[in-house]
Scaffold this motif. Structure first.
Motif, short mmCIF file in Angstrom:
data_model
loop_
_atom_site.label_atom_id
_atom_site.label_comp_id
_atom_site.label_asym_id
_atom_site.label_seq_id
_atom_site.Cartn_x
_atom_site.Cartn_y
_atom_site.Cartn_z
N THR A 77 0.84 -1.20 0.00
CA THR A 77 0.00 0.00 0.00
C THR A 77 0.87 1.25 0.00
O THR A 77 1.93 1.27 0.63
CB THR A 77 -0.91 -0.01 1.23
OG1 THR A 77 -1.78 -1.14 1.16
CG2 THR A 77 -1.75 1.26 1.31
N VAL A 78 0.37 2.26 -0.70
CA VAL A 78 0.99 3.58 -0.65
C VAL A 78 -0.06 4.57 -0.19
O VAL A 78 -1.24 4.47 -0.58
CB VAL A 78 1.58 3.98 -2.02
CG1 VAL A 78 0.50 4.09 -3.09
CG2 VAL A 78 2.37 5.27 -1.91
N HIS A 79 0.35 5.49 0.67
CA HIS A 79 -0.55 6.51 1.19
C HIS A 79 -0.08 7.88 0.75
O HIS A 79 1.12 8.11 0.54
CB HIS A 79 -0.58 6.48 2.72
CG HIS A 79 -0.97 5.16 3.30
ND1 HIS A 79 -2.25 4.68 3.27
CD2 HIS A 79 -0.22 4.22 3.92
CE1 HIS A 79 -2.29 3.49 3.87
NE2 HIS A 79 -1.07 3.19 4.26
N LEU A 80 -1.03 8.80 0.64
CA LEU A 80 -0.69 10.21 0.40
C LEU A 80 -1.46 11.03 1.43
O LEU A 80 -2.68 11.17 1.33
CB LEU A 80 -1.07 10.64 -1.02
CG LEU A 80 -0.64 12.06 -1.39
CD1 LEU A 80 0.89 12.15 -1.48
CD2 LEU A 80 -1.27 12.51 -2.70
N GLN A 81 -0.73 11.55 2.40
CA GLN A 81 -1.32 12.44 3.40
C GLN A 81 -1.26 13.85 2.86
O GLN A 81 -0.17 14.37 2.59
CB GLN A 81 -0.55 12.33 4.72
CG GLN A 81 -1.06 13.25 5.81
CD GLN A 81 -2.45 12.88 6.28
OE1 GLN A 81 -2.78 11.72 6.46
NE2 GLN A 81 -3.31 13.90 6.46
N MET A 82 -2.42 14.45 2.69
CA MET A 82 -2.50 15.79 2.11
C MET A 82 -2.98 16.77 3.17
O MET A 82 -4.12 16.66 3.65
CB MET A 82 -3.46 15.78 0.92
CG MET A 82 -3.09 14.75 -0.15
SD MET A 82 -4.11 14.85 -1.63
CE MET A 82 -5.69 14.34 -0.97
N ASN A 83 -2.13 17.70 3.54
CA ASN A 83 -2.43 18.70 4.54
C ASN A 83 -2.43 20.08 3.91
O ASN A 83 -1.84 20.29 2.84
CB ASN A 83 -1.40 18.65 5.66
CG ASN A 83 -1.32 17.29 6.33
OD1 ASN A 83 -2.33 16.64 6.60
ND2 ASN A 83 -0.10 16.82 6.59
N GLY A 84 -3.07 21.02 4.57
CA GLY A 84 -3.08 22.39 4.06
C GLY A 84 -3.64 22.47 2.64
O GLY A 84 -3.10 23.20 1.80
N LEU A 85 -4.72 21.75 2.40
CA LEU A 85 -5.24 21.67 1.03
C LEU A 85 -5.74 23.02 0.54
O LEU A 85 -6.30 23.82 1.31
CB LEU A 85 -6.35 20.63 0.96
CG LEU A 85 -5.84 19.18 0.93
CD1 LEU A 85 -6.92 18.20 1.33
CD2 LEU A 85 -5.30 18.86 -0.45
N LYS A 86 -5.53 23.24 -0.75
CA LYS A 86 -5.92 24.49 -1.42
C LYS A 86 -6.89 24.17 -2.54
O LYS A 86 -6.89 23.06 -3.08
CB LYS A 86 -4.68 25.16 -2.01
CG LYS A 86 -3.56 25.42 -1.01
CD LYS A 86 -2.33 25.98 -1.72
CE LYS A 86 -1.19 26.22 -0.74
NZ LYS A 86 0.01 26.77 -1.42
N PRO A 87 -7.69 25.14 -2.95
CA PRO A 87 -8.61 24.89 -4.08
C PRO A 87 -7.89 24.40 -5.32
O PRO A 87 -8.46 23.58 -6.07
CB PRO A 87 -9.25 26.26 -4.29
CG PRO A 87 -9.24 26.90 -2.94
CD PRO A 87 -7.94 26.46 -2.32
N GLU A 88 -6.67 24.83 -5.54
CA GLU A 88 -5.94 24.39 -6.73
C GLU A 88 -5.47 22.95 -6.64
O GLU A 88 -4.94 22.41 -7.62
CB GLU A 88 -4.75 25.31 -7.02
CG GLU A 88 -3.83 25.55 -5.83
CD GLU A 88 -4.16 26.86 -5.11
OE1 GLU A 88 -5.36 27.15 -4.87
OE2 GLU A 88 -3.19 27.57 -4.74
N ASP A 89 -5.65 22.31 -5.50
CA ASP A 89 -5.36 20.88 -5.38
C ASP A 89 -6.52 20.03 -5.89
O ASP A 89 -6.40 18.80 -5.97
CB ASP A 89 -5.07 20.51 -3.92
CG ASP A 89 -3.80 21.14 -3.39
OD1 ASP A 89 -3.82 21.62 -2.24
OD2 ASP A 89 -2.79 21.16 -4.12
N THR A 90 -7.63 20.67 -6.20
CA THR A 90 -8.79 19.93 -6.71
C THR A 90 -8.43 19.23 -8.01
O THR A 90 -7.94 19.85 -8.95
CB THR A 90 -9.97 20.89 -6.94
OG1 THR A 90 -10.39 21.43 -5.68
CG2 THR A 90 -11.14 20.18 -7.59
#
Length: 112
Positions: A77-90
């Protein structure tokens, strides 16, 4: 033969966090780099982060310091923890194995 199954997308407010997961049910991931790409309508798929087995990860400049990629070899398994998300990360986020196999994609929407 790899088979990638993704989970964890959804809707989150700006500044929030999400964690994406991708499991290789073919159990060959230990031999290949695993990573995440993303794509928005009308644009090419772009690298977000990748992690070769036993090596350091690589991040796109746009996500450095906010996203963390990690691997669990025992669970393929690979995980991606995404913090401080911004609208441009959509975007639709795709798991990738060895630059060969792709997951089905999971939608991440960052909006208030």
């Amino acid at each position: 033969q790899a088979r990638l199954v993704e989970s964890g997308g959804g809707l989150v407010q700006p500044g929030g966090s999400l964690r994406l997961s991708c499991t290789d049910s073919g159990m060959i991931s230990s031999f290949y780099a695993m990573g995440w790409y993303r794509q928005t309508p009308g644009n090419q798929r772009e690298l977000v982060a990748t992690m070769p087995p036993g090596d350091r990860p690589t991040y796109a400049d746009a996500v450095k310091g906010r996203f963390i990629i990690s691997r669990d070899g025992a669970k393929n398994t690979v995980h991606l923890q995404m913090n401080g998300l911004k609208p441009e990360d959509t975007a639709v986020y795709y798991c990738n194995l060895g630059n060969i196999w792709w997951g089905q994609g999971t939608q991440v929407t960052v909006s208030s």
